[in-house]
Design a protein around this motif. Structure first.
Motif, PDB file in Angstrom:
ATOM      1  N   LEU A 172       0.834  -1.206   0.000  1.00  0.00           N
ATOM      2  CA  LEU A 172       0.000   0.000   0.000  1.00  0.00           C
ATOM      3  C   LEU A 172       0.864   1.250   0.000  1.00  0.00           C
ATOM      4  CD1 LEU A 172      -0.112   1.499   3.049  1.00  0.00           C
ATOM      5  CD2 LEU A 172      -1.394  -0.564   3.594  1.00  0.00           C
ATOM      6  N   PHE A 173       0.218   2.359  -0.320  1.00  0.00           N
ATOM      7  CA  PHE A 173       0.820   3.685  -0.293  1.00  0.00           C
ATOM      8  C   PHE A 173      -0.204   4.592   0.365  1.00  0.00           C
ATOM      9  CE2 PHE A 173       2.042   7.873  -1.579  1.00  0.00           C
ATOM     10  CZ  PHE A 173       3.392   7.837  -1.893  1.00  0.00           C
ATOM     11  N   ASP A 174       0.168   5.230   1.468  1.00  0.00           N
ATOM     12  CA  ASP A 174      -0.734   6.104   2.216  1.00  0.00           C
ATOM     13  C   ASP A 174      -0.365   7.556   1.926  1.00  0.00           C
ATOM     14  OD1 ASP A 174      -2.139   7.604   4.106  1.00  0.00           O
ATOM     15  OD2 ASP A 174      -1.900   6.124   5.691  1.00  0.00           O
ATOM     16  N   THR A 175      -1.210   8.251   1.186  1.00  0.00           N
ATOM     17  CA  THR A 175      -0.898   9.632   0.802  1.00  0.00           C
ATOM     18  C   THR A 175      -0.907  10.571   2.009  1.00  0.00           C
ATOM     19  OG1 THR A 175      -3.236   9.904   0.191  1.00  0.00           O
ATOM     20  CG2 THR A 175      -1.682   9.411  -1.580  1.00  0.00           C
ATOM     21  N   GLU A 228       7.194   2.561   6.600  1.00  0.00           N
ATOM     22  CA  GLU A 228       5.929   2.917   7.233  1.00  0.00           C
ATOM     23  C   GLU A 228       4.762   2.187   6.574  1.00  0.00           C
ATOM     24  OE1 GLU A 228       5.396   5.013  10.018  1.00  0.00           O
ATOM     25  OE2 GLU A 228       7.534   4.606  10.123  1.00  0.00           O
ATOM     26  N   PHE A 229       4.763   2.136   5.252  1.00  0.00           N
ATOM     27  CA  PHE A 229       3.670   1.483   4.531  1.00  0.00           C
ATOM     28  C   PHE A 229       3.649  -0.020   4.819  1.00  0.00           C
ATOM     29  CE2 PHE A 229       4.336   4.956   1.096  1.00  0.00           C
ATOM     30  CZ  PHE A 229       3.747   5.897   1.923  1.00  0.00           C
ATOM     31  N   ASP A 230       4.825  -0.634   4.871  1.00  0.00           N
ATOM     32  CA  ASP A 230       4.890  -2.062   5.196  1.00  0.00           C
ATOM     33  C   ASP A 230       4.350  -2.317   6.599  1.00  0.00           C
ATOM     34  OD1 ASP A 230       5.991  -2.595   2.721  1.00  0.00           O
ATOM     35  OD2 ASP A 230       8.056  -2.690   3.443  1.00  0.00           O
ATOM     36  N   HIS A 231       4.674  -1.410   7.508  1.00  0.00           N
ATOM     37  CA  HIS A 231       4.193  -1.533   8.889  1.00  0.00           C
ATOM     38  C   HIS A 231       2.667  -1.424   8.947  1.00  0.00           C
ATOM     39  CE1 HIS A 231       4.212  -1.124  13.257  1.00  0.00           C
ATOM     40  NE2 HIS A 231       3.496  -0.026  13.146  1.00  0.00           N
ATOM     41  N   LEU A 232       2.090  -0.574   8.130  1.00  0.00           N
ATOM     42  CA  LEU A 232       0.646  -0.366   8.135  1.00  0.00           C
ATOM     43  C   LEU A 232      -0.133  -1.601   7.693  1.00  0.00           C
ATOM     44  CD1 LEU A 232       0.121   3.228   6.685  1.00  0.00           C
ATOM     45  CD2 LEU A 232      -0.458   2.426   8.976  1.00  0.00           C
ATOM     46  N   ARG A 233       0.470  -2.449   6.897  1.00  0.00           N
ATOM     47  CA  ARG A 233      -0.245  -3.618   6.391  1.00  0.00           C
ATOM     48  C   ARG A 233      -0.742  -4.519   7.504  1.00  0.00           C
ATOM     49  NH1 ARG A 233       3.844  -6.501   3.056  1.00  0.00           N
ATOM     50  NH2 ARG A 233       2.245  -8.118   3.075  1.00  0.00           N
ATOM     51  N   SER A 234      -0.067  -4.502   8.639  1.00  0.00           N
ATOM     52  CA  SER A 234      -0.486  -5.340   9.763  1.00  0.00           C
ATOM     53  C   SER A 234      -1.303  -4.565  10.792  1.00  0.00           C
ATOM     54  CB  SER A 234       0.742  -5.961  10.453  1.00  0.00           C
ATOM     55  OG  SER A 234       1.613  -4.944  10.933  1.00  0.00           O
TER      56      SER A 234
END
Length: 447
Positions: free
Chosen positions: A150-153, A231-237
């Motif tokens: 994912l990419f969080d704008t 940060e985006f990798d961390h958000l996946r969980s």
């Protein structure tokens, strides 16, 4: 993209009481007034739908067609979800919006389906673009949609140092388009959904792909692309954290005196929450927080006294009066040992304002670390709460590693931060600062 209330946060960890974490919210702060005599800037063009408003997907056949189009499209997929915050107890998605190059925009009604497994299959392997992902990931997971990347704008905007990162502001600042905001807080559980609402929802994904490309280029230019990826990798969980003693967030709790009154707040809050969950309405629509505080303070034990209590009002005040009274009577008879204390029990350090009394050296290293972290955040152009979660900082400084050998201490601090969940880029920047604060505070205490 539903505007969330003030309880939503960008990080699931507890927020610092004196340095609250930035919150993902589409609401915008007032713009600073222009200097007298300054020429008015020309208005930005209003963002409109390039392909017109698509129909709502609410049949298996329509969903299969959308899935085929998305699977045949190219590039990342812009995704958003609308909830009924302020109207419903649940945080379920009532509309899912998607847009991909070559596939156009789709508006999917998740309420019409048992699950969205076909859509998850079509999205497999794609990058999702979301704005303020922590708002949408839980409700999307609830309908079976989880990202592989994912990419969080919104989060990217924070890392880039944008002072305001609501979607409308970023779209205007980065892409030069203004966006409508008038339907941000409507009841998305309404059926059928009015066409103006659907247009508003579709616009939320209209230019997310373009916004992602522009912001990604800025991340590269500032050397923050690897930070963002971590940060985006961390958000996946990410999962919505379970709040402990959630009743303590009752507005006006600071005015309540005595453990029995606190017990009344807890009992009334828990009863209200149970009723709200059963009826699937937001708790404040049963009785507001102010009514809970009023009843807990007055402790009326008869129906007539309760209903005449000043401040006790709301749709459910009279309807559930007997249940409110039963809860208050139970608290009135409760043993003192079973009543809640003023301070919540927890496994973390005390509130920072209590550090000076409990451990002056710890208070000193906290102060030193905060000053240095603020300067470091300013140097890198990002909010200090994104540089390191305040709770990780407090935990590390309240009970620091025992060693005072500089090299060993640095390694131990880095290990502690990693154990709490800090990302590698955060550890690399913050660990030396916290190590220096620990050593300097000890040196100052030794005189």
């Amino acid at each position: 993209m539903t505007v969330e209330g003030p309880e939503q946060a960008t990080d699931p960890s507890p927020a610092d009481d004196s340095a609250p974490e930035a919150r993902p919210d589409d609401s915008e702060a007032p713009e600073a007034p222009e200097a007298p005599g300054a020429p008015d800037a020309p208005p930005s063009p209003l963002l409109t739908l390039r392909d017109g408003l698509p129909p709502v997907v609410d049949t298996a056949e329509a969903l299969a067609e959308v899935c085929a189009r998305i699977a045949a499209g190219t590039g990342p997929v812009a995704i958003d979800a609308e909830r009924a915050s302020g109207y419903r107890y649940s945080s379920r998605a009532y509309l899912v919006q998607l847009r991909r190059e070559g596939a156009g925009t789709a508006l999917v009604d998740p309420i019409a389906f048992d699950d969205l497994a076909p859509l998850q299959e079509a999205l497999e392997g794609t990058e999702w673009i979301l704005h303020a992902a922590t708002q949408d990931l839980p409700c999307l997971a609830e309908v079976g949609l989880t990202p592989t990347s994912l990419f969080d704008t919104e989060l990217a905007g924070r890392l880039l140092g944008y002072p305001r990162v609501g979607l409308a502001t970023l779209v205007e600042t980065v892409l030069g388009f203004s966006m409508k905001k008038e339907h941000s807080a409507v009841d998305w559980s309404t059926r059928p959904l009015p066409e103006p609402w659907l247009e508003y929802a579709a616009l939320d994904v209209e230019v997310l792909v373009e916004l992602r490309e522009a912001i990604a280029a800025e991340l590269v230019a500032q050397g923050k692309d690897e930070w963002a990826q971590q940060e985006f990798d961390h958000l996946r969980s990410f999962e919505q954290p379970t709040r402990v003693d959630a009743w303590r967030r009752t507005s006006g709790l600071h005015r309540v005196r005595g453990r029995r009154a606190l017990g009344a707040v807890r009992a009334l809050w828990e009863l209200r929450d149970s009723i709200a969950e059963q009826r699937d309405v937001t708790p404040g629509r049963i009785i507001p927080d102010a009514a809970i505080i009023a009843a807990a303070t007055a402790m009326p034990l008869e129906r007539s006294a309760l209903l005449s209590t000043k401040g006790f009002h709301g749709r459910g005040a009279e309807r559930y009066a007997n249940r409110w009274i039963a809860a208050l009577r139970e608290v009135a008879e409760m043993d003192e040992a079973d009543l809640p204390s003023r301070s919540p029990r927890g496994d973390g350090p005390p509130l920072p304002r209590a550090w000076a009394e409990k451990d002056p050296v710890a208070a000193d290293r906290l102060q030193l670390a905060r000053e240095a972290m603020t300067a470091l955040a300013d140097e890198h152009g990002l909010p200090v709460e994104n540089l390191l979660t305040p709770d990780y900082l407090r935990r590390t400084l309240w009970t620091p590693p025992a060693t005072r050998d500089p090299g060993e201490l640095l390694d131990a601090v880095a290990g502690a931060l990693q154990g709490y969940g800090a990302r590698s880029w955060q550890v690399a920047l913050a660990a030396p600062v916290l190590t220096r604060a620990i050593l300097d505070a000890d040196a100052r205490a030794a005189g």
